[in-house]
Design an enzyme around this catalytic site. Structure first.
Site, PDB file in Angstrom:
ATOM      1  N   CYS A   1       0.800  -1.228   0.000  1.00 18.02           N
ATOM      2  CA  CYS A   1       0.000   0.000   0.000  1.00 18.02           C
ATOM      3  C   CYS A   1       0.834   1.281   0.000  1.00 18.02           C
ATOM      4  O   CYS A   1       0.288   2.371  -0.216  1.00 18.02           O
ATOM      5  CB  CYS A   1      -0.961  -0.001   1.184  1.00 18.02           C
ATOM      6  SG  CYS A   1      -2.156  -1.334   1.095  1.00 18.02           S
TER       7      CYS A   1
ATOM      8  N   HIS B   1      -3.281   7.341   2.426  1.00 17.65           N
ATOM      9  CA  HIS B   1      -3.675   6.031   1.903  1.00 17.65           C
ATOM     10  C   HIS B   1      -4.999   5.659   2.558  1.00 17.65           C
ATOM     11  O   HIS B   1      -5.192   5.869   3.757  1.00 17.65           O
ATOM     12  CB  HIS B   1      -2.587   4.998   2.245  1.00 17.65           C
ATOM     13  CG  HIS B   1      -3.024   3.591   2.023  1.00 17.65           C
ATOM     14  ND1 HIS B   1      -3.539   3.162   0.824  1.00 17.65           N
ATOM     15  CD2 HIS B   1      -3.054   2.510   2.849  1.00 17.65           C
ATOM     16  CE1 HIS B   1      -3.855   1.878   0.923  1.00 17.65           C
ATOM     17  NE2 HIS B   1      -3.580   1.460   2.138  1.00 17.65           N
TER      18      HIS B   1
ATOM     19  N   ASN C   1     -10.081  -0.124   0.029  1.00 17.96           N
ATOM     20  CA  ASN C   1      -8.621  -0.050  -0.071  1.00 17.96           C
ATOM     21  C   ASN C   1      -8.181  -0.657  -1.405  1.00 17.96           C
ATOM     22  O   ASN C   1      -8.233  -1.872  -1.580  1.00 17.96           O
ATOM     23  CB  ASN C   1      -7.996  -0.802   1.109  1.00 17.96           C
ATOM     24  CG  ASN C   1      -6.473  -0.724   1.103  1.00 17.96           C
ATOM     25  OD1 ASN C   1      -5.867  -0.274   0.130  1.00 17.96           O
ATOM     26  ND2 ASN C   1      -5.851  -1.172   2.184  1.00 17.96           N
TER      27      ASN C   1
HETATM   28  N1  COA Z   1     -18.143  -8.576   9.921  1.00 15.89           N
HETATM   29  C1  COA Z   1     -18.589  -8.817  11.164  1.00 15.89           C
HETATM   30  N2  COA Z   1     -17.772  -9.219  12.150  1.00 15.89           N
HETATM   31  C2  COA Z   1     -16.474  -9.375  11.868  1.00 15.89           C
HETATM   32  C3  COA Z   1     -15.952  -9.140  10.580  1.00 15.89           C
HETATM   33  C4  COA Z   1     -16.852  -8.716   9.587  1.00 15.89           C
HETATM   34  N3  COA Z   1     -16.455  -8.469   8.329  1.00 15.89           N
HETATM   35  N4  COA Z   1     -14.628  -9.374  10.605  1.00 15.89           N
HETATM   36  C5  COA Z   1     -14.327  -9.742  11.854  1.00 15.89           C
HETATM   37  N5  COA Z   1     -15.433  -9.758  12.616  1.00 15.89           N
HETATM   38  C6  COA Z   1     -15.554 -10.088  14.042  1.00 15.89           C
HETATM   39  C7  COA Z   1     -14.415 -10.928  14.536  1.00 15.89           C
HETATM   40  O1  COA Z   1     -14.636 -12.298  14.295  1.00 15.89           O
HETATM   41  C8  COA Z   1     -14.400 -10.597  15.998  1.00 15.89           C
HETATM   42  O2  COA Z   1     -15.430 -11.331  16.638  1.00 15.89           O
HETATM   43  P1  COA Z   1     -15.208 -11.938  18.106  1.00 15.89           P
HETATM   44  O3  COA Z   1     -14.990 -10.731  18.986  1.00 15.89           O
HETATM   45  O4  COA Z   1     -16.497 -12.636  18.355  1.00 15.89           O
HETATM   46  O5  COA Z   1     -14.013 -12.813  18.002  1.00 15.89           O
HETATM   47  C9  COA Z   1     -14.813  -9.129  16.031  1.00 15.89           C
HETATM   48  O6  COA Z   1     -15.491  -8.881  14.789  1.00 15.89           O
HETATM   49  C10 COA Z   1     -13.641  -8.200  16.158  1.00 15.89           C
HETATM   50  O7  COA Z   1     -12.631  -8.588  15.220  1.00 15.89           O
HETATM   51  P2  COA Z   1     -11.293  -7.796  15.036  1.00 15.89           P
HETATM   52  O8  COA Z   1     -10.452  -8.490  14.007  1.00 15.89           O
HETATM   53  O9  COA Z   1     -10.707  -7.516  16.377  1.00 15.89           O
HETATM   54  O10 COA Z   1     -11.875  -6.447  14.423  1.00 15.89           O
HETATM   55  P3  COA Z   1     -11.165  -5.063  14.258  1.00 15.89           P
HETATM   56  O11 COA Z   1     -11.831  -4.024  15.015  1.00 15.89           O
HETATM   57  O12 COA Z   1      -9.681  -5.186  14.397  1.00 15.89           O
HETATM   58  O13 COA Z   1     -11.495  -4.756  12.721  1.00 15.89           O
HETATM   59  C11 COA Z   1     -10.330  -4.768  10.642  1.00 15.89           C
HETATM   60  C12 COA Z   1     -11.009  -5.607  11.723  1.00 15.89           C
HETATM   61  C13 COA Z   1      -9.745  -5.703   9.597  1.00 15.89           C
HETATM   62  C14 COA Z   1     -11.371  -3.876  10.010  1.00 15.89           C
HETATM   63  C15 COA Z   1      -9.226  -3.916  11.307  1.00 15.89           C
HETATM   64  O14 COA Z   1      -8.410  -4.729  12.100  1.00 15.89           O
HETATM   65  C16 COA Z   1      -8.387  -3.193  10.341  1.00 15.89           C
HETATM   66  O15 COA Z   1      -8.840  -2.295   9.644  1.00 15.89           O
HETATM   67  N6  COA Z   1      -7.081  -3.514  10.282  1.00 15.89           N
HETATM   68  C17 COA Z   1      -6.161  -2.873   9.401  1.00 15.89           C
HETATM   69  C18 COA Z   1      -6.369  -3.402   8.044  1.00 15.89           C
HETATM   70  C19 COA Z   1      -5.654  -2.595   7.027  1.00 15.89           C
HETATM   71  O16 COA Z   1      -5.718  -1.407   7.041  1.00 15.89           O
HETATM   72  N7  COA Z   1      -4.996  -3.287   6.127  1.00 15.89           N
HETATM   73  C20 COA Z   1      -4.318  -2.712   5.037  1.00 15.89           C
HETATM   74  C21 COA Z   1      -3.074  -2.110   5.520  1.00 15.89           C
HETATM   75  S1  COA Z   1      -2.506  -1.051   4.325  1.00 15.89           S
END
Ligand code: COA
Length: 329
Positions: free
Chosen positions: A116, A256, A286
């Protein structure tokens, strides 16, 4: 003679027609619009549909429109830097494929892989060839067909990524406009949190790797989030310090588009108000190498000559960086 700087003299973008909404994702995986919006700020993303279409096929219309806008021919391009994580093929470089498709017969080129952060790395790299006097027309392209490496049964990744991107032309400027500074960083120790397990030399593609879904992007979202939110903000603050920029000096922050919460954290750290932060993540998600050029393209008409822009990115690798430029037109 005054110093030669590399200025962006034209930008253009392209986003495929098909719109994949949160509501459609609800029919594919266990998720919902409210969860996706509150965690990421994404409402919909574009998907390149159709057989036989790769990343270069999105770049072609964008580059053709850019050339027309700038009033130059493809033969005048000397170097193409194609920033992508989803090249048309492992080799040859998508830069070569693009050059052939647009008729850039006099250009050499290469692909740049920095996930990215690719477009920021690409602008900084292209600038070196302009500043040294080696070239006068460098095309920096940032596109990804993320849908080609996303598992639409994995709700942790399929809600985030989309297809699209854009391109920018770099030309010499001696009026003090263009790219002023960049801060580029990487830490390969972060590779285990965001990568594609199979398809490279370490683990060539096989029936087993396909069965194990290892040809798709793998991400540990929480860890990536933690690193992104800290490092993108830090590097943007660093470029402000180095160039003695106050929040008032900055006309636009071009971040980004990974997650709205990461964008907000970066803007807060810099002291930049929301009206100066470019955000289109809601409509595209993204697009990896595509986010920053898509932003530049969509906001182009709002930029004024001399405006200070700060670009900031974070991505797999880990890679991150920031770039300070003065808009040149
Ligand atoms: N819909 C509903 N629930 C979801 C889900 C979705 N699409 N994806 C995950 N969950 C659930 C998980 O299973 C978890 O459930 P649990 O508490 O029962 O175990 C809960 O939601 C929280 O999951 P978590 O992974 O901690 O969520 P989060 O707040 O970290 O959000 C992302 C997930 C991916 C949105 C976030 O981590 C993120 O944006 N990370 C950076 C990603 C990024 O920017 N990548 C590119 C880098 S350039």
């Amino acid at each position: 003679m005054s110093k030669i700087q590399a200025a962006i003299t034209a930008v253009h973008g392209y986003a495929p027609e098909y719109v994949l909404t949160n509501h459609e994702l609800e029919t594919m995986v266990e998720t919902n619009d409210e969860w996706i919006m509150s965690r990421t700020g994404i409402k919909e993303r574009r998907i390149l549909k159709g057989e036989g279409l790769g990343t270069s096929d999105m770049a072609v219309p964008a580059v053709k429109a850019l050339l027309e806008k700038r009033g130059i021919s493809a033969e005048e391009i000397e170097l193409i830097i194609f920033c992508t994580t989803t090249p048309d093929m492992p080799f040859p470089a998508t830069a070569n494929i693009l050059a052939d498709k647009i008729g850039a017969k006099n250009a050499w080129g290469f692909d740049l892989q920095a996930a990215c952060s690719g477009f920021v790395y690409g602008l900084a790299t292209g600038a070196q060839f302009i500043e040294s006097g080696k070239h006068t027309k460098v095309l920096v392209v940032g596109f990804d067909k993320m849908s080609s490496i996303i598992n639409y049964q994995d709700r942790a990744t399929c809600i985030i990524f989309g297809d699209g991107g854009g391109c920018a032309l770099l030309e010499p400027n001696t009026e003090g406009l263009g790219i002023i500074d960049s801060v580029l960083k990487s830490d390969g120790a972060g590779r285990s949190f965001l990568h594609q397990k199979a398809g490279g030399s370490l683990k060539p593609a096989s029936h087993e790797t396909v069965d194990a879904m290892e040809h798709y992007a793998y991400q540990e979202g929480q860890t990536v989030f933690k690193f992104a939110v800290t490092n993108m903000a830090e590097v943007a603050a660093e470029i402000m310090d180095r160039n003695r920029l106050t929040p008032d000096d900055i006309a636009w922050l071009v971040p980004h588009q990974a997650n709205k919460r990461i964008i907000d954290a970066t803007a807060n750290r810099m002291g930049i108000s929301a009206d100066k932060v470019i955000v289109n993540i809601e409509r595209y998600g993204n697009t990896t190498n595509g986010t920053i050029p898509l932003c530049l393209w969509e906001w182009e008409s709002k930029f004024k000559k001399g405006d200070n822009l700060v670009l900031a990115a974070f991505g797999g690798g880990f890679t991150w960086g920031s770039l300070y430029l003065k808009w040149a037109y």
